[in-house]
Design a protein around this motif. Structure first.
Motif, PDB file in Angstrom:
ATOM      1  N   ALA A  16       0.814  -1.216   0.000  1.00  0.00           N
ATOM      2  CA  ALA A  16       0.000   0.000   0.000  1.00  0.00           C
ATOM      3  C   ALA A  16       0.846   1.264   0.000  1.00  0.00           C
ATOM      4  N   ALA A  17       0.249   2.323  -0.549  1.00  0.00           N
ATOM      5  CA  ALA A  17       0.764   3.680  -0.401  1.00  0.00           C
ATOM      6  C   ALA A  17      -0.196   4.367   0.560  1.00  0.00           C
ATOM      7  N   VAL A  18       0.350   5.087   1.537  1.00  0.00           N
ATOM      8  CA  VAL A  18      -0.485   5.703   2.567  1.00  0.00           C
ATOM      9  C   VAL A  18      -0.108   7.168   2.732  1.00  0.00           C
ATOM     10  N   PHE A  19      -1.126   8.039   2.650  1.00  0.00           N
ATOM     11  CA  PHE A  19      -0.970   9.461   2.918  1.00  0.00           C
ATOM     12  C   PHE A  19      -1.668   9.697   4.250  1.00  0.00           C
ATOM     13  N   SER A  20      -0.896   9.953   5.301  1.00  0.00           N
ATOM     14  CA  SER A  20      -1.441  10.150   6.644  1.00  0.00           C
ATOM     15  C   SER A  20      -1.584  11.639   6.922  1.00  0.00           C
ATOM     16  N   ILE A  21      -2.700  12.020   7.506  1.00  0.00           N
ATOM     17  CA  ILE A  21      -3.023  13.424   7.769  1.00  0.00           C
ATOM     18  C   ILE A  21      -3.082  13.632   9.283  1.00  0.00           C
ATOM     19  N   PHE A  22      -2.401  14.690   9.744  1.00  0.00           N
ATOM     20  CA  PHE A  22      -2.308  14.975  11.164  1.00  0.00           C
ATOM     21  C   PHE A  22      -2.911  16.331  11.484  1.00  0.00           C
ATOM     22  N   ARG A  23      -3.602  16.411  12.595  1.00  0.00           N
ATOM     23  CA  ARG A  23      -4.102  17.698  13.071  1.00  0.00           C
ATOM     24  C   ARG A  23      -2.940  18.502  13.633  1.00  0.00           C
ATOM     25  N   ARG A  24      -2.063  17.847  14.357  1.00  0.00           N
ATOM     26  CA  ARG A  24      -0.857  18.466  14.905  1.00  0.00           C
ATOM     27  C   ARG A  24       0.315  17.514  14.678  1.00  0.00           C
ATOM     28  N   THR A  25       1.496  18.066  14.617  1.00  0.00           N
ATOM     29  CA  THR A  25       2.691  17.244  14.458  1.00  0.00           C
ATOM     30  C   THR A  25       2.837  16.349  15.688  1.00  0.00           C
ATOM     31  N   ALA A  26       3.343  15.151  15.488  1.00  0.00           N
ATOM     32  CA  ALA A  26       3.627  14.184  16.555  1.00  0.00           C
ATOM     33  C   ALA A  26       2.373  13.587  17.185  1.00  0.00           C
ATOM     34  N   GLU A  27       1.252  13.659  16.528  1.00  0.00           N
ATOM     35  CA  GLU A  27       0.044  12.961  16.970  1.00  0.00           C
ATOM     36  C   GLU A  27      -0.152  11.738  16.088  1.00  0.00           C
ATOM     37  N   ARG A  30      -6.252   8.581   7.040  1.00  0.00           N
ATOM     38  CA  ARG A  30      -5.271   7.984   6.137  1.00  0.00           C
ATOM     39  C   ARG A  30      -5.956   7.776   4.792  1.00  0.00           C
ATOM     40  N   VAL A  31      -5.290   8.197   3.741  1.00  0.00           N
ATOM     41  CA  VAL A  31      -5.750   7.900   2.389  1.00  0.00           C
ATOM     42  C   VAL A  31      -4.852   6.769   1.911  1.00  0.00           C
ATOM     43  N   GLU A  32      -5.453   5.631   1.599  1.00  0.00           N
ATOM     44  CA  GLU A  32      -4.678   4.456   1.211  1.00  0.00           C
ATOM     45  C   GLU A  32      -4.960   4.044  -0.224  1.00  0.00           C
ATOM     46  N   LYS A  33      -3.912   3.561  -0.860  1.00  0.00           N
ATOM     47  CA  LYS A  33      -4.020   2.963  -2.196  1.00  0.00           C
ATOM     48  C   LYS A  33      -3.507   1.535  -2.077  1.00  0.00           C
ATOM     49  N   ARG A  34      -4.412   0.590  -2.317  1.00  0.00           N
ATOM     50  CA  ARG A  34      -4.069  -0.834  -2.254  1.00  0.00           C
ATOM     51  C   ARG A  34      -4.472  -1.486  -3.581  1.00  0.00           C
ATOM     52  N   PRO A  35      -3.560  -1.558  -4.521  1.00  0.00           N
ATOM     53  CA  PRO A  35      -3.886  -2.088  -5.857  1.00  0.00           C
ATOM     54  C   PRO A  35      -4.476  -3.497  -5.851  1.00  0.00           C
ATOM     55  N   ARG A  36      -4.116  -4.313  -4.896  1.00  0.00           N
ATOM     56  CA  ARG A  36      -4.655  -5.689  -4.857  1.00  0.00           C
ATOM     57  C   ARG A  36      -6.163  -5.718  -4.627  1.00  0.00           C
ATOM     58  N   LEU A  37      -6.708  -4.630  -4.075  1.00  0.00           N
ATOM     59  CA  LEU A  37      -8.156  -4.571  -3.830  1.00  0.00           C
ATOM     60  C   LEU A  37      -8.911  -3.886  -4.969  1.00  0.00           C
ATOM     61  N   ALA A  38      -8.211  -3.485  -6.012  1.00  0.00           N
ATOM     62  CA  ALA A  38      -8.814  -2.705  -7.100  1.00  0.00           C
ATOM     63  C   ALA A  38     -10.017  -3.394  -7.736  1.00  0.00           C
ATOM     64  N   ALA A  69      -9.317   0.280  -5.090  1.00  0.00           N
ATOM     65  CA  ALA A  69      -7.954   0.444  -4.599  1.00  0.00           C
ATOM     66  C   ALA A  69      -7.817   1.542  -3.552  1.00  0.00           C
ATOM     67  N   TYR A  70      -8.745   2.496  -3.510  1.00  0.00           N
ATOM     68  CA  TYR A  70      -8.596   3.671  -2.646  1.00  0.00           C
ATOM     69  C   TYR A  70      -9.530   3.602  -1.442  1.00  0.00           C
ATOM     70  N   ALA A  71      -9.040   4.149  -0.319  1.00  0.00           N
ATOM     71  CA  ALA A  71      -9.865   4.219   0.891  1.00  0.00           C
ATOM     72  C   ALA A  71      -9.433   5.410   1.737  1.00  0.00           C
ATOM     73  N   VAL A  72     -10.403   6.008   2.420  1.00  0.00           N
ATOM     74  CA  VAL A  72     -10.135   7.007   3.455  1.00  0.00           C
ATOM     75  C   VAL A  72     -10.511   6.356   4.770  1.00  0.00           C
ATOM     76  N   ILE A  73      -9.550   6.330   5.688  1.00  0.00           N
ATOM     77  CA  ILE A  73      -9.723   5.633   6.958  1.00  0.00           C
ATOM     78  C   ILE A  73      -9.563   6.629   8.099  1.00  0.00           C
ATOM     79  N   ALA A  74     -10.484   6.598   9.052  1.00  0.00           N
ATOM     80  CA  ALA A  74     -10.444   7.494  10.209  1.00  0.00           C
ATOM     81  C   ALA A  74      -9.426   6.995  11.233  1.00  0.00           C
ATOM     82  N   MET A  75      -9.166   7.834  12.216  1.00  0.00           N
ATOM     83  CA  MET A  75      -8.185   7.534  13.260  1.00  0.00           C
ATOM     84  C   MET A  75      -8.499   6.227  13.991  1.00  0.00           C
ATOM     85  N   ASP A  76      -9.781   5.920  14.154  1.00  0.00           N
ATOM     86  CA  ASP A  76     -10.179   4.707  14.868  1.00  0.00           C
ATOM     87  C   ASP A  76     -10.164   3.454  13.988  1.00  0.00           C
TER      88      ASP A  76
END
Length: 113
Positions: free
Chosen positions: A48-59, A64-72, A77-84
């Motif tokens: 996977a390729a993962v773009f992680s988004i933070f409200r503050r640094t070091a949290e 997470r925006v994920e790209k998983r080609p095997r699930l295409a 292939a794409y998903a937005v996943i919450a902190m939980d």
């Protein structure tokens, strides 16, 4: 002067292409301008390729925006996943998956009136 040797990127690693990264950074930039997000990280692994988004640094990442080609072919292939770990949106088209974050931007901007 000290030189550091960084490992070469894994040849088989999944990564975002320029178009995908541009779409993600467009949403990210608007949320930074709205004062909601402050930092991001990009990871590339074999699965996977993962773009992680933070409200503050070091949290922990809030999204997470994920790209998983095997699930295409199955779930998309794409998903937005919450902190939980809850999957907010999954699909084959990155733009439609990112709309879940766009909706959060609209709420942020509308709530400031």
């Amino acid at each position: 002067m000290e030189f550091h040797s960084f490992p070469a990127p894994h040849v088989d690693a999944v990564s975002f292409d320029r178009r995908e990264l541009s779409a993600i950074l467009s949403v990210y930039g608007r949320m930074v301008a709205a004062g909601e997000w402050r930092d991001y990280a990009i990871d590339a692994t074999r699965d996977a390729a993962v773009f992680s988004i933070f409200r503050r640094t070091a949290e922990h990442p809030i999204y997470r925006v994920e790209k998983r080609p095997r699930l295409a072919q199955r779930q998309g292939a794409y998903a937005v996943i919450a902190m939980d770990g809850h999957i907010l949106k999954r699909g084959r088209d990155l733009a439609s998956v990112l709309r879940v974050l766009e909706a959060k931007l609209i709420k942020v901007v509308a709530g400031r009136d």
